[in-house]
Enzyme design. Structure first.
Site, mmCIF file in Angstrom:
data_model
loop_
_atom_site.group_PDB
_atom_site.id
_atom_site.type_symbol
_atom_site.label_atom_id
_atom_site.label_comp_id
_atom_site.label_asym_id
_atom_site.label_seq_id
_atom_site.Cartn_x
_atom_site.Cartn_y
_atom_site.Cartn_z
ATOM 1 C CB CYS A 118 -3.623 -4.095 5.713
ATOM 2 S SG CYS A 118 -5.153 -4.763 4.826
ATOM 3 C CE LYS A 194 -7.260 0.296 0.918
ATOM 4 N NZ LYS A 194 -6.402 -0.856 1.594
ATOM 5 N NE ARG A 204 -6.617 -5.347 -4.046
ATOM 6 C CZ ARG A 204 -8.140 -5.337 -3.981
ATOM 7 N NH1 ARG A 204 -8.746 -5.785 -4.851
ATOM 8 N NH2 ARG A 204 -8.583 -4.202 -3.173
ATOM 9 C CE LYS A 247 -4.524 2.445 -1.167
ATOM 10 N NZ LYS A 247 -4.512 1.241 -0.241
ATOM 11 C CB SER A 273 -0.270 -0.065 -7.815
ATOM 12 O OG SER A 273 -1.860 -0.481 -7.432
HETATM 13 C C1 PBG Z 1 -4.034 -2.868 1.771
HETATM 14 C C2 PBG Z 1 -3.748 -1.863 0.912
HETATM 15 C C3 PBG Z 1 -3.774 -1.914 -0.558
HETATM 16 C C4 PBG Z 1 -2.991 -0.854 -1.010
HETATM 17 C C5 PBG Z 1 -2.380 -0.349 0.074
HETATM 18 N N1 PBG Z 1 -2.709 -1.159 1.289
HETATM 19 C C6 PBG Z 1 -4.707 -2.764 -1.648
HETATM 20 C C7 PBG Z 1 -5.841 -3.338 -1.329
HETATM 21 O O1 PBG Z 1 -6.543 -2.507 -0.547
HETATM 22 O O2 PBG Z 1 -6.121 -4.177 -2.131
HETATM 23 C C8 PBG Z 1 -3.039 -0.418 -2.492
HETATM 24 C C9 PBG Z 1 -2.027 0.492 -2.851
HETATM 25 C C10 PBG Z 1 -1.727 0.644 -4.401
HETATM 26 O O3 PBG Z 1 -2.641 0.180 -5.072
HETATM 27 O O4 PBG Z 1 -0.763 1.323 -4.626
HETATM 28 N N2 PBG Z 1 -3.044 -3.524 2.486
#
Ligand code: PBG
Length: 323
Positions: A118, A194, A204, A247, A273
């Site tokens: 990403c 997602k 973040r 997710k 998270s």
């Molecule tokens: C995007 C990504 C995110 C998470 C994993 N990959 C954050 C987002 O989309 O802002 C979140 C994982 C988590 O909250 O544990 N690179």
């Protein structure tokens, strides 16, 4: 046959009976541990909202992964925090991930190494791809960036690349980019479903990837939708995803069950998270029993239909299960 003849409590009378009829079993082999990589040596930056989690330089990352592996956790997934950010996120294929992947595979060849793909950790605006003048993410201009990052991780030895950006067509694009570079054996775990979730907040902060303006609702899914989850899952399977992911996990257990019914392909769920943070916070206040609550949550995610679970609790849970 009903009460008083039928008494479900008969099979709950003792632990041996309960164990005999248990429908879902958690195993350390079900878990994938997320890790945050930074360049340098001896660097450990704890993440305040995620007790027990830290950004780690590659040397310490290897130790953290080794502890997980020794506890029976078969896999890690890597997120990178680069030294330099720019509008297109070009550090994605430069640092720190390729070196981190290589170091992990050199140290532990049988540890499965997954690399999240990403742009949001690497762009200076924090969005998941290249922006148009109007501030929206340009889907098709982002695809080559994702392809380039995925190729760099696969070349470094990643077993699995896991696109989490939610651009349309990225699974097909990444599959082609890998195949054209002789990386046809690298598997794709697609974050197919997602949601635009409030539960990514602590991540973040950990990854320094909060968008500097706006939000991700223009590319991540609306939490109210489940029929759309079927559509996203089918598209990614059609594009060549080897495994799918839902997710976050807890507010979306019905979605996990729905995707489970839709496909026989391996299905992952991300216990994100915010889910970890709220449990840790309650445990630190003495409001919840951490071990029981953690294992109950992980069991619920597996019971809903996930084959494996990405969780910041992976190492602890694996130790509890083997104790
Ligand atoms: C995007 C990504 C995110 C998470 C994993 N990959 C954050 C987002 O989309 O802002 C979140 C994982 C988590 O909250 O544990 N690179």
């Amino acid at each position: 046959m009903s009460f008083p003849t039928d008494r479900p409590r008969r099979l709950r009378r003792s632990e041996p009976l309960r164990a005999l009829v248990r429908e879902t079993r958690l195993d350390p082999g079900d878990f994938v541990l997320p890790l945050f990589a930074v360049s340098g040596k001896g660097v450990k930056n704890p993440v305040p909202s995620m007790p027990g989690v830290a950004q780690l330089s590659v040397d310490l990352l290897v130790e953290e992964a080794r502890a997980a592996f020794n506890a029976g956790v078969p896999a890690v997934i890597l997120f990178g925090i680069p030294q330099k950010k720019d509008p297109i996120g070009s550090s994605a294929w430069i640092e720190p991930i390729p070196a981190a992947v290589k170091a992990l595979k050199d140290a532990m060849p049988s540890l499965l190494v997954m690399a999240d793909v990403c742009m949001c950790e690497y762009t200076d605006h924090g969005h998941c791809g290249e922006l148009r003048a109007d501030g929206t993410v340009d889907n098709d201009k982002t695809l080559p960036l994702l392809g380039r990052a995925a190729r760099a991780y696969a070349e470094a030895g990643a077993d699995v690349v896991a696109p989490s950006d939610m651009m349309d067509g990225r699974v097909a694009f990444i599959r082609r980019a890998l195949d054209e570079s002789g990386l046809g054996d690298t598997a794709i775990l697609s974050y197919a479903v997602k949601y635009a979730s409030a539960f990514y907040g602590p991540f973040r902060a950990a990854a320094g990837s909060a968008p500097s303006f706006g939000d991700r609702k223009g590319y991540q899914m609306d939490p109210a939708n489940v029929r759309e989850a079927r559509r996203e899952a089918l598209l990614d399977l059609d594009e060549g995803a080897d495994m799918l992911m839902v997710k976050p996990a807890l507010p979306f257990l019905d979605v996990i069950a729905e995707v489970r019914r839709l496909t026989d392909r391996p299905l992952a769920a991300y216990n994100v998270s915010g889910e970890y943070a709220m449990l840790k916070a309650a445990a630190q206040n003495g409001w919840l029993e951490e071990r029981r609550a953690t294992l109950e949550i992980l069991t619920g995610i597996k019971r809903a239909g996930a084959d494996f679970i990405l969780s910041y609790s992976a190492t602890e849970a694996a130790r509890w299960l083997s104790a």
